[in-house]
Design a protein around this motif. Structure first.
Motif, mmCIF file in Angstrom:
data_model
loop_
_atom_site.group_PDB
_atom_site.id
_atom_site.type_symbol
_atom_site.label_atom_id
_atom_site.label_comp_id
_atom_site.label_asym_id
_atom_site.label_seq_id
_atom_site.Cartn_x
_atom_site.Cartn_y
_atom_site.Cartn_z
ATOM 1 N N ALA A 91 0.823 -1.209 0.000
ATOM 2 C CA ALA A 91 0.000 0.000 0.000
ATOM 3 C C ALA A 91 0.860 1.264 0.000
ATOM 4 C CB ALA A 91 -0.916 -0.004 1.218
ATOM 5 N N GLY A 92 2.182 1.091 0.008
ATOM 6 C CA GLY A 92 3.107 2.216 0.094
ATOM 7 C C GLY A 92 3.571 2.716 -1.262
ATOM 8 N N PRO A 93 4.750 3.361 -1.265
ATOM 9 C CA PRO A 93 5.285 3.920 -2.511
ATOM 10 C C PRO A 93 5.412 2.856 -3.609
ATOM 11 C CG PRO A 93 6.556 4.674 -0.625
ATOM 12 C CD PRO A 93 5.606 3.633 -0.117
ATOM 13 N N VAL A 94 4.955 3.199 -4.798
ATOM 14 C CA VAL A 94 4.867 2.265 -5.921
ATOM 15 C C VAL A 94 6.200 1.587 -6.228
ATOM 16 C CG1 VAL A 94 4.372 2.098 -8.393
ATOM 17 C CG2 VAL A 94 2.909 3.480 -6.924
ATOM 18 N N ASP A 95 7.277 2.331 -6.240
ATOM 19 C CA ASP A 95 8.570 1.766 -6.629
ATOM 20 C C ASP A 95 9.168 0.834 -5.584
ATOM 21 O OD1 ASP A 95 8.478 3.042 -9.078
ATOM 22 O OD2 ASP A 95 9.568 4.807 -8.363
ATOM 23 N N ALA A 96 8.643 0.829 -4.352
ATOM 24 C CA ALA A 96 9.203 -0.011 -3.283
ATOM 25 C C ALA A 96 8.264 -1.150 -2.882
ATOM 26 C CB ALA A 96 9.511 0.854 -2.066
ATOM 27 N N ARG A 97 7.183 -1.342 -3.599
ATOM 28 C CA ARG A 97 6.165 -2.303 -3.168
ATOM 29 C C ARG A 97 6.659 -3.747 -3.131
ATOM 30 N NH1 ARG A 97 0.478 0.143 -5.569
ATOM 31 N NH2 ARG A 97 0.582 1.979 -4.250
ATOM 32 N N PHE A 98 7.626 -4.115 -3.955
ATOM 33 C CA PHE A 98 8.060 -5.508 -4.012
ATOM 34 C C PHE A 98 9.491 -5.715 -3.515
ATOM 35 C CE2 PHE A 98 4.449 -5.289 -6.815
ATOM 36 C CZ PHE A 98 3.749 -6.433 -6.469
ATOM 37 N N GLU A 99 10.100 -4.685 -2.922
ATOM 38 C CA GLU A 99 11.462 -4.821 -2.409
ATOM 39 C C GLU A 99 11.519 -5.886 -1.322
ATOM 40 O OE1 GLU A 99 13.064 -1.094 -1.083
ATOM 41 O OE2 GLU A 99 13.035 -0.246 -3.107
ATOM 42 N N GLY A 100 12.393 -6.884 -1.502
ATOM 43 C CA GLY A 100 12.588 -7.923 -0.510
ATOM 44 C C GLY A 100 11.475 -8.953 -0.421
ATOM 45 N N ILE A 101 10.509 -8.928 -1.334
ATOM 46 C CA ILE A 101 9.404 -9.884 -1.314
ATOM 47 C C ILE A 101 9.642 -10.934 -2.397
ATOM 48 C CG2 ILE A 101 6.919 -10.201 -1.625
ATOM 49 C CD1 ILE A 101 6.531 -7.310 -0.704
ATOM 50 N N VAL A 103 8.670 -13.387 -5.074
ATOM 51 C CA VAL A 103 7.505 -13.546 -5.954
ATOM 52 C C VAL A 103 7.837 -14.492 -7.093
ATOM 53 C CG1 VAL A 103 6.617 -11.230 -5.429
ATOM 54 C CG2 VAL A 103 8.083 -11.567 -7.426
ATOM 55 N N SER A 104 6.775 -14.978 -7.733
ATOM 56 C CA SER A 104 6.898 -15.780 -8.947
ATOM 57 C C SER A 104 6.010 -15.153 -10.004
ATOM 58 C CB SER A 104 6.447 -17.220 -8.701
ATOM 59 O OG SER A 104 7.285 -17.854 -7.759
ATOM 60 N N ALA A 105 6.431 -15.245 -11.258
ATOM 61 C CA ALA A 105 5.647 -14.699 -12.365
ATOM 62 C C ALA A 105 5.414 -15.778 -13.414
ATOM 63 C CB ALA A 105 6.368 -13.510 -12.993
ATOM 64 N N THR A 106 4.215 -15.776 -13.990
ATOM 65 C CA THR A 106 3.914 -16.701 -15.079
ATOM 66 C C THR A 106 4.374 -16.079 -16.396
ATOM 67 O OG1 THR A 106 1.736 -15.788 -15.575
ATOM 68 C CG2 THR A 106 1.847 -17.494 -13.847
ATOM 69 N N ASP A 107 4.402 -16.873 -17.444
ATOM 70 C CA ASP A 107 4.756 -16.345 -18.766
ATOM 71 C C ASP A 107 3.769 -15.278 -19.228
ATOM 72 O OD1 ASP A 107 6.925 -18.058 -18.851
ATOM 73 O OD2 ASP A 107 5.893 -19.577 -20.069
ATOM 74 N N ASP A 108 2.528 -15.329 -18.714
ATOM 75 C CA ASP A 108 1.501 -14.355 -19.090
ATOM 76 C C ASP A 108 1.506 -13.102 -18.220
ATOM 77 O OD1 ASP A 108 0.334 -15.827 -21.224
ATOM 78 O OD2 ASP A 108 -0.681 -17.104 -19.761
ATOM 79 N N GLY A 109 2.427 -13.032 -17.237
ATOM 80 C CA GLY A 109 2.566 -11.821 -16.433
ATOM 81 C C GLY A 109 1.927 -11.831 -15.069
ATOM 82 N N ALA A 110 1.211 -12.891 -14.688
ATOM 83 C CA ALA A 110 0.618 -12.953 -13.348
ATOM 84 C C ALA A 110 1.729 -13.100 -12.314
ATOM 85 C CB ALA A 110 -0.350 -14.126 -13.246
ATOM 86 N N VAL A 111 1.685 -12.287 -11.272
ATOM 87 C CA VAL A 111 2.697 -12.303 -10.214
ATOM 88 C C VAL A 111 2.026 -12.678 -8.904
ATOM 89 C CG1 VAL A 111 4.298 -10.873 -8.877
ATOM 90 C CG2 VAL A 111 4.187 -10.618 -11.367
ATOM 91 N N THR A 112 2.602 -13.655 -8.202
ATOM 92 C CA THR A 112 2.093 -14.061 -6.895
ATOM 93 C C THR A 112 3.238 -14.089 -5.895
ATOM 94 O OG1 THR A 112 2.344 -16.402 -7.481
ATOM 95 C CG2 THR A 112 0.158 -15.416 -7.796
ATOM 96 N N LEU A 113 2.892 -13.915 -4.626
ATOM 97 C CA LEU A 113 3.875 -13.973 -3.552
ATOM 98 C C LEU A 113 4.141 -15.437 -3.212
ATOM 99 C CD1 LEU A 113 2.664 -11.083 -3.441
ATOM 100 C CD2 LEU A 113 3.122 -11.122 -1.002
ATOM 101 N N ASP A 114 5.403 -15.791 -3.098
ATOM 102 C CA ASP A 114 5.784 -17.188 -2.895
ATOM 103 C C ASP A 114 5.235 -17.784 -1.599
ATOM 104 O OD1 ASP A 114 7.104 -17.039 -5.291
ATOM 105 O OD2 ASP A 114 9.124 -17.045 -4.431
ATOM 106 N N GLU A 115 5.034 -16.994 -0.567
ATOM 107 C CA GLU A 115 4.589 -17.529 0.723
ATOM 108 C C GLU A 115 3.098 -17.327 0.972
ATOM 109 O OE1 GLU A 115 6.949 -16.085 3.943
ATOM 110 O OE2 GLU A 115 8.817 -16.682 3.021
ATOM 111 N N GLY A 116 2.309 -17.153 -0.064
ATOM 112 C CA GLY A 116 0.875 -16.935 0.110
ATOM 113 C C GLY A 116 0.134 -18.191 0.510
ATOM 114 N N LEU A 117 -1.025 -18.016 1.129
ATOM 115 C CA LEU A 117 -1.856 -19.157 1.520
ATOM 116 C C LEU A 117 -2.540 -19.795 0.326
ATOM 117 C CD1 LEU A 117 -3.669 -18.035 4.773
ATOM 118 C CD2 LEU A 117 -1.563 -19.336 4.502
#
Length: 166
Positions: A91-101, A103-117
């Motif tokens: 919910a913070g600054p756009v450029d820092a939203r994924f720092e240190g998180i 994630v995995s991305a599909t070939d189609d661009g979907a991004v998910t957090l690796d430790e999600g439920l």
């Protein structure tokens, strides 16, 4: 108590009343033009099994949604109870939203957090105007969930966790 009709339903009073209902939190994310774009939403819900649909709401004033909606696929991640700081970061600054998180991305661009439920690969099914928000219906194309962990709970503008069952 009797509810009085025609009350002054100011936004602060409504936000407080809406906050009495606990909800889970999801991350909605994608890779757009080589950048990770995402937001946190506490309005996620299942909608339909056939076709498989979920929804979340996003403010009409969102600066992130116009970028996210341009991608072929979106990732939705149900956040775990240890993701309070991650949710604040999303919910913070756009450029820092994924720092240190992680994630995995599909070939189609979907991004998910690796430790999600739970993690979903989705496409936009429909957008419905609803006052100062859009209700976004997403069609599911893939799901992954590890069967363990507890969700992050958003309640009264703060984060919590489910109590252990007796």
């Amino acid at each position: 108590m009797t509810l009085q009709t025609n009350q002054d339903l100011d936004p602060a009073r409504l936000r407080s009343a809406f906050g009495s209902f606990p909800s889970g939190v999801v991350a909605v994310a994608a890779e757009v033009d080589g950048r990770l774009i995402g937001l946190a939403a506490s309005s996620f819900t299942s909608v339909s099994l056939d076709p498989p649909l979920v929804s979340f709401s996003v403010a009409n004033s969102s600066k992130t949604w116009p970028d996210l909606r341009r991608t072929a696929h979106l990732g939705v991640t149900v956040l775990a109870d240890h993701h309070g700081d991650v949710c604040r970061q999303l919910a913070g600054p756009v450029d820092a939203r994924f720092e240190g998180i992680a994630v995995s991305a599909t070939d189609d661009g979907a991004v998910t957090l690796d430790e999600g439920l739970a993690r979903f690969d989705c496409t936009i099914y429909r957008e419905v105007e609803a006052g100062d928000h859009l209700i976004v219906l997403l069609q599911l194309h893939a799901v992954e969930h590890p069967e363990t962990g507890s969700p992050l709970i958003f309640h009264r503008s703060g984060f919590g966790r489910l109590a252990e069952s007796a």
